[in-house]
Design an enzyme around this catalytic site. Structure first.
Site, mmCIF file in Angstrom:
data_model
loop_
_atom_site.group_PDB
_atom_site.id
_atom_site.type_symbol
_atom_site.label_atom_id
_atom_site.label_comp_id
_atom_site.label_asym_id
_atom_site.label_seq_id
_atom_site.Cartn_x
_atom_site.Cartn_y
_atom_site.Cartn_z
ATOM 1 N N HIS A 184 15.229 38.534 1.214
ATOM 2 C CA HIS A 184 14.470 39.603 0.569
ATOM 3 C C HIS A 184 13.860 39.070 -0.719
ATOM 4 O O HIS A 184 14.495 38.250 -1.389
ATOM 5 C CB HIS A 184 15.383 40.799 0.257
ATOM 6 C CG HIS A 184 14.637 42.051 -0.023
ATOM 7 N ND1 HIS A 184 14.160 42.349 -1.273
ATOM 8 C CD2 HIS A 184 14.237 43.046 0.802
ATOM 9 C CE1 HIS A 184 13.518 43.500 -1.213
ATOM 10 N NE2 HIS A 184 13.544 43.939 0.035
ATOM 11 N N ASP A 209 16.781 45.806 7.615
ATOM 12 C CA ASP A 209 16.321 45.773 9.003
ATOM 13 C C ASP A 209 17.304 45.119 9.954
ATOM 14 O O ASP A 209 17.132 45.193 11.168
ATOM 15 C CB ASP A 209 14.976 45.036 9.090
ATOM 16 C CG ASP A 209 13.900 45.814 8.383
ATOM 17 O OD1 ASP A 209 13.814 47.022 8.608
ATOM 18 O OD2 ASP A 209 13.140 45.219 7.597
#
Ligand code: ACO
Length: 426
Positions: free
Chosen positions: A304, A361
């Site tokens: 991320h 996700d």
């Protein structure tokens, strides 16, 4: 005491003020940089650039913290509903019971989409991706629901329309892609139950509402509701900065979310897990491939831009995933595979050194599979969840006293002035 940063350039010293956020994070205000020094900054991917001041969402990537309007995501996931959270994000405070009741009435009033819009749905090719359809239809809403008289009415009604109609439009795209009859919303169902009803009810088999799944969907949407200046939200702000209508700005956000490096990762994770399953469950091979610099493959659902610790949303989704599969007595081999893959990656030096952890996700696709949501609808589910955040950020940017048309600069690297060459001399 005012703080400054000094910049020395061509023998001169310039001072730029430091701006401090409410959580102590600091930024250099360079709004006068070009006018005073002639310099611009170069920051690929805006990794060091604050594009605005915002009071909506706080995240600390090092500590794995996420809060909406100051409230920790863990508390919202446990106690709130998606609609209450949407209200919080958009209006800056939790609603009273009466306000929540009024919102439900408005959602029911605006839950239908114009019947003529079905013609568009029916004419998309069968295999069209639902994200492409949703983005087009969100933009088309402006043509079916033209501008209202006052700015206040325009903002309030457009916001309600978008929030309510997006789930109807998403379910419609699924039904039409299957060649099924569209199912209309029911006024007696709450927001997530209504969506599942519109997705799965058929004339031959009425959809039975399962409270475990309804709550799981509510929490899934709460966890996706905002994430400060990410790719799609920045898109909404940038497109909105041209003072385009809200439907068009949201449509741009939906398109930005579609990409596999952003919201499309939830679909890409399931595709990747299926590939690993086909390969006999060899997750070590996937990890080695992801580490190979010559191979573009990445472990989807890992890493991320901001989180350099475990994504707090991923923690909550992983817990929820275990809970619903247990409660519904579902066994999903992809969940076992995901857990094994996570364990291998989290103990691998490459992933440790680069602070690569599962993001939201990684486990969300397994939750959506348990609900019966088809893989190509996963990113649409994310888009429905992110809508309140996009709206809140757009609204904040509209009222921002520091508002400016979004227009970055560049460092030009092309040829210097070059004469035109006539076609017969090239
Ligand atoms: N697998 C393998 N290596 C990775 C991964 C990954 N998933 N993610 C990052 N890396 C490596 C990069 O190769 C890079 O290595 P290098 O320093 O040796 O060149 C290093 O880690 C830093 O990666 P960047 O791409 O520079 O970091 P950035 O902040 O730009 O990327 C991103 C963040 C795009 C999310 C990235 O981690 C990625 O591609 N992940 C997979 C896709 C994904 O899951 N996206 C969803 C993100 S959450 C969301 O948007 C909802």
């Amino acid at each position: 005491m005012s703080e400054y940063v000094k910049l020395e350039f061509e023998g001169k010293i310039y001072q730029f003020p430091i701006v401090t956020g409410t959580e102590g994070e600091k930024a250099i205000d360079i709004s006068e940089l070009r006018s005073s020094t002639g310099l611009i900054t170069l920051d690929p991917g805006y990794a060091n650039t604050g594009s605005c001041a915002s009071s909506i969402t706080f995240m600390d990537g090092e500590k794995g913290i996420l809060r909406y309007r100051g409230i920790p995501i863990e508390q919202l996931a446990e106690h709130s509903s998606f609609i209450e959270t949407a209200y919080l994000l958009i209006n800056g405070k939790l609603p009273t019971g009466e306000e929540l009741k009024q919102i439900s009435i408005l959602f029911n009033d605006h839950s239908l989409v114009h019947e003529d819009m079905q013609i568009f749905y029916q004419n998309f090719p069968r295999g069209a991706h639902p994200m492409g359809i949703l983005s087009s239809m969100a933009n088309a809403l402006r043509s079916f629901y033209p501008e209202l008289q006052t700015i206040e009415e325009e903002i309030n009604i457009t916001v309600i329309r978008l929030l309510s109609k997006v789930r109807t439009m998403a379910a419609m795209s699924y039904k039409i892609s299957r060649g099924h009859k569209v199912v209309y919303p029911r006024p007696d169902y709450k927001y997530p139950a209504n969506f599942l009803h519109m997705m799965f009810d058929t004339p031959v088999k009425p959809y039975e509402i399962n409270e475990t799944l309804v709550r799981a969907l509510d929490v899934f949407w709460i966890l996706h509701a905002d994430h400060e200046q990410n790719c799609s939200t920045s898109t909404v702000r940038l497109v909105g900065s041209g003072r385009v209508n809200l439907y068009a700005a949201i449509s741009a956000g939906i398109s930005a979310l579609w990409g596999p490096l952003h919201g499309g990762a939830n679909q890409a994770v399931i595709d990747m897990l299926k590939e690993i399953q086909k390969d006999g469950g060899n997750h070590q091979r996937a990890v080695e491939k992801a580490k190979d610099k010559k191979d573009p493959f990445r472990l989807m659902g890992f890493g991320h831009r901001v989180y350099k610790a475990y994504d707090p949303r991923a923690k909550l989704i992983k817990k929820m995933c275990d809970k619903i599969l247990k409660e519904l007595d579902i066994s999903d081999p992809l969940l076992d595979l995901a857990k094994e893959l996570e364990e291998v990656a989290l103990t691998d030096d490459y992933f440790i050194e680069k602070n690569l952890y599962p993001n939201v996700d990684f486990y969300s696709g397994i939750v959506l599979r348990a609900m019966g949501i088809p893989t190509n609808m996963f990113t649409v589910m994310f888009a429905i969840g992110r809508l309140p955040g996009w709206i809140a950020q757009w609204k904040e940017s509209m009222d921002d006293p520091m508002w400016k048309l979004g227009r970055p600069r560049q460092v030009y690297t092309g040829p210097s002035i070059t004469d035109y060459i006539p076609i017969d001399q090239r």
